[in-house]
Design an enzyme around this catalytic site. Structure first.
Site, short mmCIF file in Angstrom:
data_model
loop_
_atom_site.label_atom_id
_atom_site.label_comp_id
_atom_site.label_asym_id
_atom_site.label_seq_id
_atom_site.Cartn_x
_atom_site.Cartn_y
_atom_site.Cartn_z
N ASP A 1 0.84 -1.21 0.00
CA ASP A 1 0.00 0.00 0.00
C ASP A 1 0.87 1.25 0.00
OD1 ASP A 1 -2.17 -1.66 0.32
OD2 ASP A 1 -2.20 -1.42 2.50
N1 URA Z 1 -1.18 -5.85 4.10
C1 URA Z 1 -1.63 -4.59 4.05
O1 URA Z 1 -2.63 -4.26 4.67
N2 URA Z 1 -0.96 -3.71 3.30
C2 URA Z 1 0.15 -4.01 2.61
O2 URA Z 1 0.72 -3.14 1.95
C3 URA Z 1 0.60 -5.33 2.67
C4 URA Z 1 -0.08 -6.23 3.43
#
Ligand code: URA
Length: 243
Positions: free
Chosen positions: A102
């Site tokens: 993310d």
């Molecule tokens: N889980 C999440 O919530 N975000 C990420 O970027 C990776 C795993």
């Protein structure tokens, strides 16, 4: 194996769309035979010619990036935000991230221009272990941790059993640091799992991917994977074992 049009596009001869036209118009040969099928798969050893000119396939490159927060796991962004490939200004090959982290998540991300390798790592058969460190709001109870370990019902299905551990807590601030180990990669999985048990994530970092760690890197830095590491990752994705 990769799709012929993708290989042609990656060699920098034409866009994916133009490459498809070249194939449909009978201008592409694979191992001496004209190929007009768009779905044709080719490997690195196949001899491809476009208008009788041999195609030089791009050298395969493999990188590990310590992605900082505030960066998109993509090769371009229409809103002009920073993307992960901005950290590789002198790499000429068209690398792209394997999976994603993310925007607000930092940590270990692999980038490559090897589509076959990327598909292999993303294949759910032997999902590679990923270790996350999450700072969460509140202090999860033992029951809440058990729930995470058993699996949580999310809108796109139940999560596979996870390993979770409280590594530290700050009672004054009402926050906790947890280690979460997953073998799957649903979208925003850690954030959604923690939300589901009432402890939203405040900060998230991926510390480990299979046997790879962020050792020796600071946020924004990267390094090329060694041929041995690439081989080990392939074995891990194909057999579940890290030989
Ligand atoms: N889980 C999440 O919530 N975000 C990420 O970027 C990776 C795993």
């Amino acid at each position: 194996m990769e799709r012929l049009q993708k290989v042609i596009a990656h060699a920098g001869i034409a866009s994916r769309r133009k490459a498809e036209e070249l194939i449909l118009n009978g201008r592409v040969k694979v191992n001496g035979k004209t190929v007009k099928e768009l779905g044709t798969k080719v490997s690195a050893t196949d001899k491809i010619k476009v208008d009788e000119v041999p195609l030089v396939q791009e050298e395969k490159r493999y990188f590990l990036l310590y992605k900082p927060r505030g960066v998109i796991s993509a090769v371009s962004d229409d809103k002009g935000r920073k993307v992960v490939t901005d950290f590789f200004p002198i790499v000429e090959e068209r690398i792209y991230p394997v999976g994603r982290l993310d925007y607000d998540t930092s940590g270990l991300l692999i980038l490559t221009n090897d589509g076959e390798f990327s598909n292999l790592l993303a294949h759910p058969r032997y999902e590679i272990k990923k270790v996350y460190i999450a700072k969460v709001k509140g202090i999860p109870t033992k029951e809440a941790l058990k729930q995470l370990e058993k699996g949580i019902h999310l809108e796109d299905g139940k999560t596979a059993p996870a390993k979770v551990k409280l590594t530290s807590l700050d009672r004054k601030k009402g926050t906790a640091i947890m280690e979460v180990i997953l073998h799957e990669g649903k979208n925003r999985q850690v954030r959604r799992m923690m939300e589901a048990i009432g402890h939203p994530v405040l900060k998230l970092k991926r510390e480990q991917y299979g046997f790879l760690t962020l050792h020796g890197l600071i946020a924004g830095e990267s390094r090329e994977l060694t041929p041995h590491e690439v081989k080990q990752l392939r074995t891990l994705a194909q057999t579940g074992k890290n030989r």
